[in-house]
Design a protein around this motif. Structure first.
Motif, PDB file in Angstrom:
ATOM      1  N   ALA A  11       0.839  -1.216   0.000  1.00  0.00           N
ATOM      2  CA  ALA A  11       0.000   0.000   0.000  1.00  0.00           C
ATOM      3  C   ALA A  11       0.863   1.251   0.000  1.00  0.00           C
ATOM      4  CB  ALA A  11      -0.948  -0.013   1.196  1.00  0.00           C
ATOM      5  N   VAL A  13       2.321   4.359  -2.848  1.00  0.00           N
ATOM      6  CA  VAL A  13       1.561   5.143  -3.826  1.00  0.00           C
ATOM      7  C   VAL A  13       1.057   4.276  -4.983  1.00  0.00           C
ATOM      8  CG1 VAL A  13       2.450   7.483  -3.396  1.00  0.00           C
ATOM      9  CG2 VAL A  13       3.712   5.961  -4.922  1.00  0.00           C
ATOM     10  N   ILE A  14       1.833   3.256  -5.347  1.00  0.00           N
ATOM     11  CA  ILE A  14       1.426   2.435  -6.499  1.00  0.00           C
ATOM     12  C   ILE A  14       0.268   1.510  -6.105  1.00  0.00           C
ATOM     13  CG2 ILE A  14       2.194   0.746  -8.216  1.00  0.00           C
ATOM     14  CD1 ILE A  14       3.497   3.508  -8.598  1.00  0.00           C
ATOM     15  N   LEU A  33      -3.190  -5.651   1.036  1.00  0.00           N
ATOM     16  CA  LEU A  33      -2.461  -6.138   2.204  1.00  0.00           C
ATOM     17  C   LEU A  33      -1.123  -5.425   2.287  1.00  0.00           C
ATOM     18  CD1 LEU A  33      -3.109  -9.934   1.566  1.00  0.00           C
ATOM     19  CD2 LEU A  33      -4.264  -8.501   3.270  1.00  0.00           C
ATOM     20  N   SER A  40       4.091   3.384   4.345  1.00  0.00           N
ATOM     21  CA  SER A  40       5.254   3.264   5.239  1.00  0.00           C
ATOM     22  C   SER A  40       6.480   2.651   4.552  1.00  0.00           C
ATOM     23  CB  SER A  40       4.898   2.408   6.457  1.00  0.00           C
ATOM     24  OG  SER A  40       4.611   1.091   6.022  1.00  0.00           O
ATOM     25  N   THR A  42       8.768   2.902   0.833  1.00  0.00           N
ATOM     26  CA  THR A  42       9.699   3.919   0.345  1.00  0.00           C
ATOM     27  C   THR A  42       8.974   5.198  -0.091  1.00  0.00           C
ATOM     28  OG1 THR A  42       9.625   3.113  -1.929  1.00  0.00           O
ATOM     29  CG2 THR A  42      11.261   2.110  -0.477  1.00  0.00           C
ATOM     30  N   THR A 204       2.746  -4.927  -5.799  1.00  0.00           N
ATOM     31  CA  THR A 204       3.361  -3.595  -5.907  1.00  0.00           C
ATOM     32  C   THR A 204       4.289  -3.443  -4.705  1.00  0.00           C
ATOM     33  OG1 THR A 204       1.568  -2.493  -4.691  1.00  0.00           O
ATOM     34  CG2 THR A 204       1.313  -2.668  -7.070  1.00  0.00           C
ATOM     35  N   VAL A 229      19.172  12.480   0.730  1.00  0.00           N
ATOM     36  CA  VAL A 229      18.508  13.755   0.430  1.00  0.00           C
ATOM     37  C   VAL A 229      18.928  14.746   1.514  1.00  0.00           C
ATOM     38  CG1 VAL A 229      16.294  14.910   0.053  1.00  0.00           C
ATOM     39  CG2 VAL A 229      16.523  12.473  -0.486  1.00  0.00           C
ATOM     40  N   TYR A 255      19.202  17.423  -8.479  1.00  0.00           N
ATOM     41  CA  TYR A 255      17.880  18.044  -8.561  1.00  0.00           C
ATOM     42  C   TYR A 255      17.625  18.791  -7.257  1.00  0.00           C
ATOM     43  CZ  TYR A 255      15.902  14.053  -5.879  1.00  0.00           C
ATOM     44  OH  TYR A 255      15.627  13.107  -4.917  1.00  0.00           O
ATOM     45  N   TYR A 317      15.675   3.264  -3.601  1.00  0.00           N
ATOM     46  CA  TYR A 317      15.046   3.082  -4.914  1.00  0.00           C
ATOM     47  C   TYR A 317      15.006   1.576  -5.239  1.00  0.00           C
ATOM     48  CZ  TYR A 317      16.431   7.981  -6.234  1.00  0.00           C
ATOM     49  OH  TYR A 317      16.628   9.334  -6.318  1.00  0.00           O
ATOM     50  N   GLY A 344      13.344   5.210  -8.642  1.00  0.00           N
ATOM     51  CA  GLY A 344      13.460   6.589  -8.166  1.00  0.00           C
ATOM     52  C   GLY A 344      12.584   7.590  -8.870  1.00  0.00           C
ATOM     53  N   LYS A 348       5.683  10.281  -9.633  1.00  0.00           N
ATOM     54  CA  LYS A 348       5.049  11.093 -10.680  1.00  0.00           C
ATOM     55  C   LYS A 348       4.242  10.255 -11.661  1.00  0.00           C
ATOM     56  CE  LYS A 348       9.082  12.667 -11.958  1.00  0.00           C
ATOM     57  NZ  LYS A 348       9.894  11.847 -11.044  1.00  0.00           N
TER      58      LYS A 348
HETATM   59  C1  FAD Z   1      14.834   9.404  -1.776  1.00  0.00           C
HETATM   60  C2  FAD Z   1      13.784   9.209  -2.833  1.00  0.00           C
HETATM   61  C3  FAD Z   1      13.412  10.269  -3.629  1.00  0.00           C
HETATM   62  C4  FAD Z   1      12.450  10.096  -4.616  1.00  0.00           C
HETATM   63  N1  FAD Z   1      12.058  11.181  -5.347  1.00  0.00           N
HETATM   64  C5  FAD Z   1      11.105  11.028  -6.291  1.00  0.00           C
HETATM   65  C6  FAD Z   1      10.643  12.154  -7.010  1.00  0.00           C
HETATM   66  O1  FAD Z   1      11.089  13.280  -6.778  1.00  0.00           O
HETATM   67  N2  FAD Z   1       9.669  11.957  -7.941  1.00  0.00           N
HETATM   68  C7  FAD Z   1       9.177  10.715  -8.232  1.00  0.00           C
HETATM   69  O2  FAD Z   1       8.360  10.598  -9.134  1.00  0.00           O
HETATM   70  N3  FAD Z   1       9.603   9.631  -7.550  1.00  0.00           N
HETATM   71  C8  FAD Z   1      10.534   9.759  -6.584  1.00  0.00           C
HETATM   72  N4  FAD Z   1      10.950   8.682  -5.874  1.00  0.00           N
HETATM   73  C9  FAD Z   1      10.404   7.368  -6.215  1.00  0.00           C
HETATM   74  C10 FAD Z   1       9.016   7.143  -5.672  1.00  0.00           C
HETATM   75  O3  FAD Z   1       8.903   7.699  -4.385  1.00  0.00           O
HETATM   76  C11 FAD Z   1       8.750   5.636  -5.662  1.00  0.00           C
HETATM   77  O4  FAD Z   1       8.927   5.133  -6.973  1.00  0.00           O
HETATM   78  C12 FAD Z   1       7.342   5.298  -5.195  1.00  0.00           C
HETATM   79  O5  FAD Z   1       7.021   5.943  -3.983  1.00  0.00           O
HETATM   80  C13 FAD Z   1       7.233   3.802  -5.021  1.00  0.00           C
HETATM   81  O6  FAD Z   1       5.969   3.466  -4.539  1.00  0.00           O
HETATM   82  P1  FAD Z   1       5.619   1.934  -4.316  1.00  0.00           P
HETATM   83  O7  FAD Z   1       4.189   1.898  -3.953  1.00  0.00           O
HETATM   84  O8  FAD Z   1       6.106   1.122  -5.463  1.00  0.00           O
HETATM   85  O9  FAD Z   1       6.560   1.472  -3.105  1.00  0.00           O
HETATM   86  P2  FAD Z   1       6.499   1.512  -1.464  1.00  0.00           P
HETATM   87  O10 FAD Z   1       5.987   2.833  -1.038  1.00  0.00           O
HETATM   88  O11 FAD Z   1       7.801   1.073  -1.027  1.00  0.00           O
HETATM   89  O12 FAD Z   1       5.355   0.457  -1.167  1.00  0.00           O
HETATM   90  C14 FAD Z   1       5.602  -0.941  -1.185  1.00  0.00           C
HETATM   91  C15 FAD Z   1       4.772  -1.522  -0.041  1.00  0.00           C
HETATM   92  O13 FAD Z   1       4.765  -2.939  -0.156  1.00  0.00           O
HETATM   93  C16 FAD Z   1       4.696  -3.477   1.141  1.00  0.00           C
HETATM   94  N5  FAD Z   1       5.137  -4.879   1.062  1.00  0.00           N
HETATM   95  C17 FAD Z   1       6.259  -5.347   0.465  1.00  0.00           C
HETATM   96  N6  FAD Z   1       6.303  -6.687   0.567  1.00  0.00           N
HETATM   97  C18 FAD Z   1       5.193  -7.069   1.224  1.00  0.00           C
HETATM   98  C19 FAD Z   1       4.691  -8.341   1.642  1.00  0.00           C
HETATM   99  N7  FAD Z   1       5.345  -9.493   1.393  1.00  0.00           N
HETATM  100  N8  FAD Z   1       3.503  -8.372   2.309  1.00  0.00           N
HETATM  101  C20 FAD Z   1       2.820  -7.227   2.574  1.00  0.00           C
HETATM  102  N9  FAD Z   1       3.266  -6.005   2.214  1.00  0.00           N
HETATM  103  C21 FAD Z   1       4.436  -5.932   1.536  1.00  0.00           C
HETATM  104  C22 FAD Z   1       5.628  -2.571   1.943  1.00  0.00           C
HETATM  105  O14 FAD Z   1       5.356  -2.627   3.344  1.00  0.00           O
HETATM  106  C23 FAD Z   1       5.350  -1.200   1.342  1.00  0.00           C
HETATM  107  O15 FAD Z   1       4.412  -0.453   2.091  1.00  0.00           O
HETATM  108  C24 FAD Z   1      11.878   8.820  -4.848  1.00  0.00           C
HETATM  109  C25 FAD Z   1      12.227   7.741  -4.034  1.00  0.00           C
HETATM  110  C26 FAD Z   1      13.156   7.934  -3.018  1.00  0.00           C
HETATM  111  C27 FAD Z   1      13.512   6.767  -2.146  1.00  0.00           C
END
Ligand code: FAD
Length: 394
Positions: A11, A13-14, A33, A40, A42, A204, A229, A255, A317, A344, A348
């Motif tokens: 859960a 952003v994706i 889930l 919480s 990345t 995701t 950062v 950036y 990342y 990374g 967006k």
């Molecule tokens: C320092 C930094 C700067 C960034 N800056 C930018 C920016 O300026 N612009 C931009 O577009 N992007 C940026 N990004 C990238 C962007 O933030 C990420 O690509 C995006 O937030 C990823 O979202 P996500 O949902 O894939 O991942 P996450 O937020 O990591 O969510 C994955 C979730 O899966 C859950 N999970 C994993 N495995 C399991 C399991 N087995 N069972 C249950 N739950 C599980 C985790 O608990 C977690 O909550 C940056 C990233 C970082 C780290």
């Protein structure tokens, strides 16, 4: 045992966006889930920058669709209390003569060909927008007015709240331990809180996507890479009115953006520190590193030679070999759809990616073709490599 039309693992952003779009597109029973909490992973470490500037044209389309959501988040979700925390300050990108110049010119043309407003401006106009910087070395400066930054935590929780309103069930503190298969296809998941059945599972999991390899044997071409950062406070304010700035002339392809309306948030857009294990805990930032980045900042922002370090943090990342995500079905595992490897730059793209993954999961035509993002590209060699080299501009 409870059954669902679709189960989303993660859960951030994706995942939150996927869940919302599944419900919006008509799925009746959706379960999300997360082993910890919404946002919480990345996502909360994100710098939050929103632009459509990419050298990979497929990303421009996804970013453009996503921008229209960020630009009216409350309207899109049909809830006037929602906010993405958007600061619409524009995006300035500049390159000196050298290897980044031709890619910048091509990328700006690519954006224009997609109907995006991009202005080519001179150094004097750039200084008007960002008076704390100099542009003496700039051979080409692009300005994208419809751009800025937003808050990834607000976006993840906003999508989650809107999803819940549409009937999606979100369970926090539930670890998915394995995929359940029957007759060669996915039938559900086994978790720390029991078994949940579904013919469709959408992973995701970001840096934890390696679970998929353990569960299915299909390689997950992603590594966890830590980035630092910094928030700097200089004698002059980096105000909310000043644009996000990408400095292709600096060694770290820096950036920067306003942070809190006064400080500068700055980070490098190059390769970071590879971690042996996926882990989004805070890492160390050495004083040598702060000095090195500070020197690059002072080259562009002279008064920041006297800046102090106000705060700093690290984020991780989920990097693929071509710095672009893997989106869509894994053909060897019917019923499983993945969205990982955002390298990374996934924030967006999150509204658009959530929608296309939901469309794919429901068997609907997708807004954009997922073929370029297929896992298969790492076998076929048709990589989605950006023209700026390795790094999150892509
Ligand atoms: C320092 C930094 C700067 C960034 N800056 C930018 C920016 O300026 N612009 C931009 O577009 N992007 C940026 N990004 C990238 C962007 O933030 C990420 O690509 C995006 O937030 C990823 O979202 P996500 O949902 O894939 O991942 P996450 O937020 O990591 O969510 C994955 C979730 O899966 C859950 N999970 C994993 N495995 C399991 C399991 N087995 N069972 C249950 N739950 C599980 C985790 O608990 C977690 O909550 C940056 C990233 C970082 C780290």
């Amino acid at each position: 045992m409870q059954s669902f039309d679709a189960i989303v693992i993660g859960a951030g952003v994706i995942g939150s966006s996927v869940a919302y779009h599944l419900a919006r597109l008509g799925a009746q029973k959706v379960l999300v889930l997360d082993r910890l909490q919404i946002g919480s992973g990345t996502s909360t470490q994100s710098s939050g920058i929103l632009r459509t500037h990419y050298s990979v044209i497929e990303n421009v389309e996804l970013a453009k669709r996503s921008w229209s959501v960020f630009n009216d988040f409350a309207g899109y979700l049909g809830d006037e209390e929602m906010s993405a925390g958007l600061v619409k300050c524009g995006y300035l990108i500049c390159s000196p003569d050298g290897p980044k110049l031709a890619p910048l010119r091509a990328a700006l043309e690519g954006q224009r060909s997609m109907g995006i407003e991009v202005q080519l401006i001179d150094a004097a106009a750039a200084r008007e927008m960002l008076p704390i910087a100099h542009f003496d070395d700039a051979a080409l400066i692009g300005y994208e007015p419809e751009a800025g930054f937003a808050d990834a935590y607000l976006v993840a929780t906003g999508f989650a709240r809107a999803a819940r309103r549409l009937g999606v069930k979100i369970m926090e503190g539930v670890n998915v331990e394995r995929l359940l298969m029957d007759g060669g296809r996915v039938v559900g998941v086994e978790t720390s809180q029991g078994t949940f059945l579904s013919p469709t599972v959408i992973s995701t999991q970001n840096i934890w996507a390696g679970d998929i390899e353990r569960w299915t044997g299909v390689p997950t071409p992603v590594k966890a890479e830590r980035h630092a950062v910094l928030a700097l406070e200089g004698p002059e304010a980096y105000s909310f009115k000043m644009p996000v700035f990408k400095d292709l002339g600096s060694p770290g392809m820096l950036y920067c953006r306003s942070y809190g309306g006064n400080q500068m948030l700055v980070s490098e857009g190059t390769v970071g520190e590879t971690l042996a294990q996926p882990d989004n805990e805070q890492g160390d930032i050495s004083m040598d590193y702060v000095v090195e980045v500070g020197a690059q900042v002072a080259e562009r922002f002279p008064s920041f030679g006297e800046a102090g370090l106000a705060s700093s943090w690290t984020g991780v990342y989920d990097v693929t070999p071509d710095w672009n995500p893997v989106l869509g079905r894994l053909p060897d595992v019917p019923g499983l759809i993945v969205g990982y490897g955002f390298s990374g730059h996934g924030f967006k793209l999150s509204p658009g990616v959530g929608r296309v993954l939901a469309q794919e999961a429901l068997g609907l035509p997708t807004d954009v073709s997922l073929a370029p993002y297929a896992h298969e590209r790492f076998r076929s060699g048709h990589l989605l490599s950006g023209k700026y080299g390795l790094g999150a501009v892509s």
